[in-house]
Design an enzyme around this catalytic site. Structure first.
Site, PDB file in Angstrom:
ATOM      1  N   PHE A 133      -1.353  -0.812  -4.193  1.00  0.00           N
ATOM      2  CA  PHE A 133      -2.391   0.208  -4.299  1.00  0.00           C
ATOM      3  C   PHE A 133      -1.787   1.595  -4.065  1.00  0.00           C
ATOM      4  O   PHE A 133      -1.134   1.828  -3.040  1.00  0.00           O
ATOM      5  CB  PHE A 133      -3.500  -0.055  -3.268  1.00  0.00           C
TER       6      PHE A 133
ATOM      7  N   PHE B  97       0.830  -1.202   0.000  1.00  0.00           N
ATOM      8  CA  PHE B  97       0.000   0.000   0.000  1.00  0.00           C
ATOM      9  C   PHE B  97       0.865   1.253   0.000  1.00  0.00           C
ATOM     10  O   PHE B  97       1.881   1.314   0.697  1.00  0.00           O
ATOM     11  CB  PHE B  97      -0.878   0.067   1.259  1.00  0.00           C
ATOM     12  N   ASP B  98       0.415   2.259  -0.739  1.00  0.00           N
ATOM     13  CA  ASP B  98       0.913   3.612  -0.532  1.00  0.00           C
ATOM     14  C   ASP B  98       0.258   4.143   0.740  1.00  0.00           C
ATOM     15  O   ASP B  98      -0.723   3.576   1.238  1.00  0.00           O
ATOM     16  CB  ASP B  98       0.556   4.471  -1.748  1.00  0.00           C
ATOM     17  N   GLY B  99       0.772   5.259   1.259  1.00  0.00           N
ATOM     18  CA  GLY B  99       0.240   5.807   2.489  1.00  0.00           C
ATOM     19  C   GLY B  99      -0.815   6.876   2.281  1.00  0.00           C
ATOM     20  O   GLY B  99      -2.015   6.616   2.360  1.00  0.00           O
TER      21      GLY B  99
END
Length: 298
Positions: free
Chosen positions: A271, A159-161
């Site tokens: 994502f 995941f991106d943040g």
């Protein structure tokens, strides 16, 4: 009486699960009647796997590792039930244990994400994804790209943040005031947890599922892969503590290209809210664009 553990539920569109480009081309070029005739004529011809098919296979394989049904995949399709019979025949052909579905005859199926209790909606239709996100659901547009990695577990999700796991509040400061203002805000707010983004609930459900397994044999690995670096990393670490969620790996890249790191992690899907980052990542791993937050405002 013992309460059964809750399931991780993922909703997926038929075009993300299977390769429907030929029939979609018929629809675009010749219209609905021709599309329906095409699907009926090819009803007994199994569809080839689509971009999200390997991910779905791994998700469903988690049930074998758990010894019970802890993951469910729901089909959401713009097909009618009549033309959608080919999709269900293909599900049977590929031996996917998918039994629940919604066929909407051309309308967006996003409105059934919440009633099915889905933690995530995957589609190839950006408008459907945007509508789901606008209603507070975790959703992403699956992009064509690199072939899947190993078919065996563990399942690896990255995941991106900002604007994915977290809100886009800090990203807005960066976009509007620049890097220095962003860094100062994160330093000043280091002990203030970030607000949750659209994928917080999905990550929490994944983490809950991980708790069913021992730390040495868990078939799920998660990673944060973010452009953040020190000192803005501290707020991220403290946010996950406040959420009582632990990720297996956290990569603070300071603006480095994410693709090679995702490949090294072995991500089954990544994502990110920025389409350019997804296009770059898709050269290495499967990617899902999350059209949410300031970078995606129309």
């Amino acid at each position: 009486m013992t309460t059964a553990p809750s399931k991780l539920v993922v909703a997926i569109s038929s075009r993300a699960l299977f390769d429907l480009e030929d029939s979609h081309r018929v629809f675009v070029e010749q219209g609905l009647d021709a599309f329906q005739a095409y699907q009926l004529a090819h009803e007994d011809q199994p569809l080839a796997p689509g971009d999200a098919f390997p991910l779905v296979q791994k998700l469903l394989r988690l049930n074998e590792a758990a010894g019970c049904e802890r993951v469910e995949v729901i089909l959401l399709s713009r097909n009618s039930s009549d033309t959608g019979l080919r999709v269900f025949n293909s599900i049977d052909h590929h031996q996917l244990p998918i039994v629940r579905a919604a066929f909407t005859s051309g309308l967006s199926p996003h409105r059934y994400v919440a009633p099915f209790g889905a933690h995530l909606f995957l589609s190839t239709d950006e408008e459907d994804v945007r509508r789901a996100l606008a209603e507070g659901q975790a959703a992403a547009r699956i992009m064509s790209g690199a072939a899947a990695g190993s078919a065996s577990l563990p399942l690896r999700i990255a995941f991106d943040g900002d604007a994915v796991l977290f809100s886009d509040d800090s990203e807005r400061i960066y976009q509007q005031q620049g890097l220095e203002a962003f860094a100062e805000n994160e330093r000043r707010s280091a002990h203030e947890p970030l607000a949750g983004g659209p994928f917080k609930g999905f990550l929490a459900a994944l983490y809950q599922l991980q708790q069913d397994f021992g730390s040495d044999d868990c078939p799920i690995r998660t990673a944060l892969v973010t452009a953040r670096s020190a000192p803005s990393h501290e707020r991220v670490v403290r946010t996950f503590r406040a959420w009582n969620i632990r990720l297996d790996e956290s990569l603070f890249l300071g603006g480095r290209e994410k693709g090679p790191f995702l490949r090294a992690f072995g991500a089954d899907v990544f994502f990110d809210d920025q389409e350019g980052h997804c296009e770059s990542a898709a050269q290495h791993v499967a990617a899902g664009h999350v059209p949410h937050g300031v970078k995606n405002e129309l």
